[in-house]
Scaffold this motif. Structure first.
Motif, PDB file in Angstrom:
ATOM      1  N   HIS A  25      26.485  -2.897 -27.745  1.00 42.13           N
ATOM      2  CA  HIS A  25      25.319  -2.592 -28.289  1.00 42.13           C
ATOM      3  C   HIS A  25      24.208  -3.197 -29.634  1.00 42.13           C
ATOM      4  CE1 HIS A  25      24.144  -3.386 -23.947  1.00 42.13           C
ATOM      5  NE2 HIS A  25      24.564  -2.148 -23.401  1.00 42.13           N
ATOM      6  N   ALA A  26      25.278  -1.861 -30.083  1.00 39.90           N
ATOM      7  CA  ALA A  26      24.977  -1.500 -31.807  1.00 39.90           C
ATOM      8  C   ALA A  26      25.322  -3.017 -32.693  1.00 39.90           C
ATOM      9  CB  ALA A  26      25.251  -0.760 -32.657  1.00 39.90           C
ATOM     10  N   ASP A  28      25.264  -7.147 -33.424  1.00 40.28           N
ATOM     11  CA  ASP A  28      24.491  -7.961 -33.601  1.00 40.28           C
ATOM     12  C   ASP A  28      24.379  -9.291 -33.318  1.00 40.28           C
ATOM     13  OD1 ASP A  28      25.262  -8.575 -36.146  1.00 40.28           O
ATOM     14  OD2 ASP A  28      23.254  -8.048 -37.383  1.00 40.28           O
ATOM     15  N   ASP A  34      25.337  -2.044 -36.846  1.00 44.60           N
ATOM     16  CA  ASP A  34      24.561  -1.290 -37.165  1.00 44.60           C
ATOM     17  C   ASP A  34      24.919   0.479 -37.120  1.00 44.60           C
ATOM     18  OD1 ASP A  34      22.935  -0.078 -38.227  1.00 44.60           O
ATOM     19  OD2 ASP A  34      21.189  -0.784 -37.044  1.00 44.60           O
ATOM     20  N   TYR A  37      22.211   3.381 -35.490  1.00 42.88           N
ATOM     21  CA  TYR A  37      21.538   2.081 -34.454  1.00 42.88           C
ATOM     22  C   TYR A  37      22.316   2.807 -33.323  1.00 42.88           C
ATOM     23  CZ  TYR A  37      19.667  -0.359 -29.963  1.00 42.88           C
ATOM     24  OH  TYR A  37      19.219  -1.043 -28.944  1.00 42.88           O
ATOM     25  N   LEU A  40      22.440   6.782 -32.928  1.00 44.05           N
ATOM     26  CA  LEU A  40      20.952   6.742 -32.490  1.00 44.05           C
ATOM     27  C   LEU A  40      21.543   6.964 -30.743  1.00 44.05           C
ATOM     28  CD1 LEU A  40      17.702   7.325 -31.523  1.00 44.05           C
ATOM     29  CD2 LEU A  40      17.762   5.230 -32.192  1.00 44.05           C
ATOM     30  N   LEU A  41      22.237   5.887 -30.217  1.00 44.11           N
ATOM     31  CA  LEU A  41      22.629   5.418 -28.636  1.00 44.11           C
ATOM     32  C   LEU A  41      24.113   6.156 -28.695  1.00 44.11           C
ATOM     33  CD1 LEU A  41      22.844   1.375 -28.721  1.00 44.11           C
ATOM     34  CD2 LEU A  41      20.817   2.971 -27.905  1.00 44.11           C
TER      35      LEU A  41
END
Length: 62
Positions: A25-26, A28, A34, A37, A40-41
């Motif tokens: 998911h990080a 793109d 990223d 990101y 964070l996840l």
């Protein structure tokens, strides 16, 4: 029923599988990564795992 061996297996599986999903998911559309990101996840994932571990590990002797 919730012995140490099962706890270790559950935690290892959750962290490995969760990190793999979070890593996907990080990325793109341009196949860029990223790291902010992802971090964070990953933090959110670890909070969810810790919360679930806490609730499943409580004694049911009440």
């Amino acid at each position: 029923m919730w012995d140490t061996k099962r706890q270790i297996i559950w935690l290892a599986t959750a962290v490995i599988f969760g990190t793999f999903v979070v890593y996907q998911h990080a990325r793109d559309e341009a196949e860029g990564f990223d790291p902010a990101y992802f971090a964070l996840l990953e933090i959110i994932l670890l909070i969810v795992i810790a919360t679930m571990f806490y609730f499943y590990s409580r004694n049911s002797d009440k």
